[in-house]
Design a protein around this motif. Structure first.
Motif, short mmCIF file in Angstrom:
data_model
loop_
_atom_site.label_atom_id
_atom_site.label_comp_id
_atom_site.label_asym_id
_atom_site.label_seq_id
_atom_site.Cartn_x
_atom_site.Cartn_y
_atom_site.Cartn_z
N ALA A 92 42.85 22.47 86.20
CA ALA A 92 42.74 22.58 84.74
C ALA A 92 41.64 23.56 84.35
N ILE A 93 40.67 23.77 85.22
CA ILE A 93 39.60 24.75 84.94
C ILE A 93 40.22 26.05 84.46
N PHE A 94 41.13 26.59 85.27
CA PHE A 94 41.67 27.92 84.99
C PHE A 94 42.66 27.89 83.83
N PHE A 95 43.39 26.78 83.76
CA PHE A 95 44.33 26.58 82.65
C PHE A 95 43.56 26.61 81.34
N GLY A 96 42.47 25.85 81.31
CA GLY A 96 41.66 25.76 80.09
C GLY A 96 40.96 27.07 79.77
N VAL A 97 40.46 27.73 80.80
CA VAL A 97 39.80 29.02 80.57
C VAL A 97 40.79 29.99 79.93
N GLY A 98 42.01 30.03 80.47
CA GLY A 98 43.04 30.92 79.91
C GLY A 98 43.37 30.56 78.48
N ALA A 99 43.61 29.28 78.24
CA ALA A 99 44.01 28.84 76.90
C ALA A 99 42.89 29.10 75.89
N TYR A 100 41.68 28.74 76.25
CA TYR A 100 40.57 28.93 75.31
C TYR A 100 40.27 30.42 75.09
N ALA A 101 40.34 31.21 76.17
CA ALA A 101 40.07 32.64 76.01
C ALA A 101 41.08 33.23 75.02
N ILE A 152 33.93 20.44 88.37
CA ILE A 152 33.79 21.63 87.52
C ILE A 152 34.71 21.51 86.30
N ALA A 153 35.93 20.98 86.51
CA ALA A 153 36.85 20.83 85.39
C ALA A 153 36.26 19.89 84.34
N GLU A 154 35.62 18.84 84.82
CA GLU A 154 35.02 17.87 83.90
C GLU A 154 33.86 18.53 83.13
N VAL A 155 33.07 19.33 83.86
CA VAL A 155 31.97 20.04 83.21
C VAL A 155 32.52 20.97 82.12
N CYS A 156 33.60 21.66 82.44
CA CYS A 156 34.22 22.57 81.47
C CYS A 156 34.67 21.79 80.24
N ARG A 157 35.27 20.61 80.47
CA ARG A 157 35.76 19.80 79.36
C ARG A 157 34.58 19.41 78.45
N ILE A 158 33.49 19.01 79.09
CA ILE A 158 32.33 18.57 78.30
C ILE A 158 31.74 19.75 77.52
N ILE A 159 31.67 20.91 78.18
CA ILE A 159 31.12 22.08 77.48
C ILE A 159 32.01 22.44 76.29
N GLY A 247 44.02 31.32 89.95
CA GLY A 247 43.38 31.15 88.65
C GLY A 247 44.08 31.96 87.57
N ALA A 248 44.46 33.20 87.90
CA ALA A 248 45.12 34.05 86.90
C ALA A 248 46.47 33.47 86.48
N LEU A 249 47.23 32.96 87.47
CA LEU A 249 48.54 32.37 87.16
C LEU A 249 48.37 31.11 86.31
N MET A 250 47.39 30.31 86.68
CA MET A 250 47.14 29.07 85.96
C MET A 250 46.74 29.39 84.51
N ALA A 251 45.91 30.41 84.34
CA ALA A 251 45.46 30.80 83.01
C ALA A 251 46.65 31.25 82.17
N SER A 252 47.59 31.93 82.83
CA SER A 252 48.79 32.39 82.15
C SER A 252 49.56 31.20 81.59
#
Lengths: 361, 264
Positions: A92-101, A152-159, A247-252
């Motif tokens: 979800a780290i990369f999924f979320g990074v992609g979606a939020y970006a 790391i995913a949890e940290v991303c969620r909290i941030i 990560g790139a695919l997940m972000a997509s």
């Protein structure tokens, strides 16, 4: 130093007796792997392009679209988990990074959604490389890597829940602007063909990785890292690369989610549900196989519908079914549905393939 | 007449070729135990040598340190005139120094040909060329009939050959073989010995760790004997096995004298 290009007779003498031609079969199989894979993928591509003409109900298109979306999650996870053998519990780290970006580019930056897509993929790839570099540089493997990614995913969620640029707990909503220029579609069909295009590219990439030198080196690292290093493979660098691709695919997929539902919040995109869907599709379908995630995603989508029909009143009941499916697969088909189904497919194709194999050898 | 400046004479200026591998004062401790203690030796290009010694003498530690799998406390490893001390394992392999493992470590789920191709692709630009080269090397080592077989299902003798084939496919200049004969029966050993001869004859320098003395006597031109991490003897196999220190390292203090007296 003596030059002995031709091998001394000693070697020939001690060569094991060989059934005529048998040594060529494996060589041919590996040499033709790419062509075979391209044929299969193109065939499937045509089927999926034509599918909406047969299944044109809204429900059916939505079903196929979401199945392809989960396929993309699975293909992304498979890139690192299947081909490189590094199991992440926090994709979800990369999924979320992609979606939020993509959301930030559109909402805060006021830019076009296509920029958002590109930015999301690039940042997702970077995040993949960064998580990979931090973990693999220090030799994290197996359950340790899984736990680190989960954390790391949890940290991303909290941030994302606490800072203002992500809209904090309120989440982000992108403006409704239907049209290809904004990567939004008035009908379901547009989304279907968009996700189909992404899945096609992702599967082609998978197929290339699976059959290339890069993929062979990754598989070597996965199966025995020490041996791989002894044969000149820079294991850390390769795993970081696989993580970046993944990560790139997940972000997509994250960008697709954003454009499809128009809304994201920290738990939706950084929460464990996405990570679980990604790894389930890959593991149920078949780790390290090209088509595994597609098969796994379809199985999950079917299960999801069954769950919704039978137990519609219980929210998230599909998660219970997912759990049962995972237990059954791990117990009875540890190589996944793809490997479990392959013998059937071969039988359906009949003896013609087999005859072709031996005739030329 | 003592030469006050010996170090300047030793390098390759003039007589004889330079060593392909030079170990200078290698030391490595594990806690209080000195696994390697000031070990120095030089391997000449084109030679076939063996590293022998009782269990725990430091042979495998030496291979691990030379091939970049273990950091040294002290000392220098020179390969082809280059200081490779502290290089990562993959870089040392790319430079042409390839090792095998005592406990064979195949890529278990992959076929034998795929296994060899991993070594082969190090210096082949395309997958197709790597596969062709892997098939060639595999046939030379008599593995053809196993090409399509999953590596983990191989019998031990074939696994040992696979380990050899993979390393050989990476086109080494120097091959470090860690007990390729261990676990083989006498007939299988007799089949592998000519293969090692042939590898050397094709221009690859070979240094092997070996416990099978019959094979060491038949293969090695020179032998280094390790005990407690340091070198105790060096020379032709026949000389070395008569050396008192070597006999005592294997059989215990006083054994050489007792043997000479004819007492058991």
């Amino acid at each position: 130093m003596p030059e002995h290009a031709a091998l001394p007779p000693a070697m020939a003498r001690h060569a094991a007796p060989v059934a005529p031609g048998s040594q060529c079969v494996e060589l041919r199989r590996l040499n033709h792997a790419v062509a075979r894979s391209i044929r299969t993928l193109s065939g499937l591509g045509v089927l999926f392009v034509l599918a909406p003409f047969v299944f044109h109900g809204e429900f059916q298109i939505t079903f196929l679209t979401l199945a392809l979306y989960v396929t993309l999650l699975g293909v992304a996870w498979n890139m690192l988990g299947g081909f490189a053998g590094q199991y992440s519990f926090g994709h979800a780290i990369f999924f979320g990074v992609g979606a939020y970006a993509a959301a930030i580019v559109q909402v805060q930056g006021g830019l076009n959604a296509w920029f958002g897509w590109v930015a999301g993929m690039c940042l997702g790839g970077l995040a993949g490389a960064a998580v990979g570099a931090v973990s693999f540089r220090y030799g994290l493997r197996g359950s340790y890597f899984a736990l680190v990614t989960l954390a790391i995913a949890e940290v991303c969620r909290i941030i994302a829940n606490s800072i203002s640029i992500t809209g904090a707990g309120v989440g982000m909503m992108i403006p409704l602007q239907p049209g290809l220029a904004h990567l939004q579609f008035a009908g379901k069909l547009g989304y279907y063909y968009w996700i189909l295009a992404m899945v096609t590219v992702a599967l082609a990439l998978s197929s290339w990785v699976r059959h290339s030198r890069f993929g062979a080196a990754l598989a070597a690292v996965r199966d025995n890292e020490e041996s791989a290093r002894a044969l000149g493979i820079d294991a850390t660098a390769l795993k970081v690369m696989a993580s970046a691709l993944s990560g790139a695919l997940m972000a997509s997929a994250g960008v697709f989610y954003l454009q499809y539902f128009h809304y994201i919040d920290p738990t939706l995109v950084f929460g464990p549900a996405v990570s679980v869907q990604a790894l389930l599709a890959a593991i149920v379908g078949g780790l390290g196989s090209v088509l595994g995630p597609l098969i796994g995603a379809i199985a999950l989508a079917v299960l999801n519908e069954i769950g919704a029909h039978l137990f519609g009143g219980i929210p998230e009941f599909s998660m219970v079914l997912y759990g049962i499916l995972l237990i059954l697969i791990v117990r009875f088909m540890p190589h996944g549905l793809a490997r479990g189904v392959a013998p059937l497919v071969r039988r359906l194709r009949g003896a013609s393939g087999r005859r072709e194999d031996t005739a030329g050898a | 007449m003592p030469d006050p400046d010996h170090s300047r004479v030793a390098p390759a200026t003039g007589d004889g070729p330079a060593p392909i591998l030079e170990l200078v004062g290698l030391s490595r401790r594990f806690g209080g135990l000195a696994a390697l203690d000031q070990l120095s030796l030089a391997v000449m290009p084109g030679s076939l040598g063996a590293l022998i010694g009782p269990n725990g003498a430091g042979k495998t530690t030496c291979f691990a340190a030379v091939s970049g799998f273990l950091a040294l406390d002290e000392g220098q490893v020179r390969f082809l005139g280059q200081d490779i001390t502290g290089w990562p394992a993959h870089r040392i392999c790319r430079a042409g120094l390839v090792r095998t493992f005592q406990i064979v470590q195949p890529f278990a789920g992959q076929s034998v040909l795929e296994n060899i191709a991993v070594g082969a692709q190090l210096r082949r630009p395309s997958r197709r060329e790597a596969l062709a080269w892997a098939a060639e090397i595999g046939s030379r080592l008599g593995l053809q009939r196993y090409f399509g077989v999953a590596a983990q299902t191989l019998p031990i003798a074939a696994r040992k050959r696979l380990e050899l084939a993979r390393a050989l496919a990476a086109d080494p200049r120097l091959l470090l073989l860690d007990e390729v004969l261990a676990g083989l029966n006498p007939a299988e050993i007799d089949e592998v010995i000519p293969l090692i001869h042939a590898i050397r004859a094709s221009g690859v320098t070979v240094l092997m760790i070996e416990h099978v003395m019959r094979a060491v006597m038949r293969l090695a031109e020179q032998v280094w004997v390790l005990a407690n991490g340091s070198l105790i003897a060096h020379g032709a196999p026949a000389e070395v096995t008569r050396d008192h220190r070597v006999i005592e390292a294997y059989l215990g203090p006083g054994a050489a004298a007792r043997l000479a007296d004819g007492q058991p």
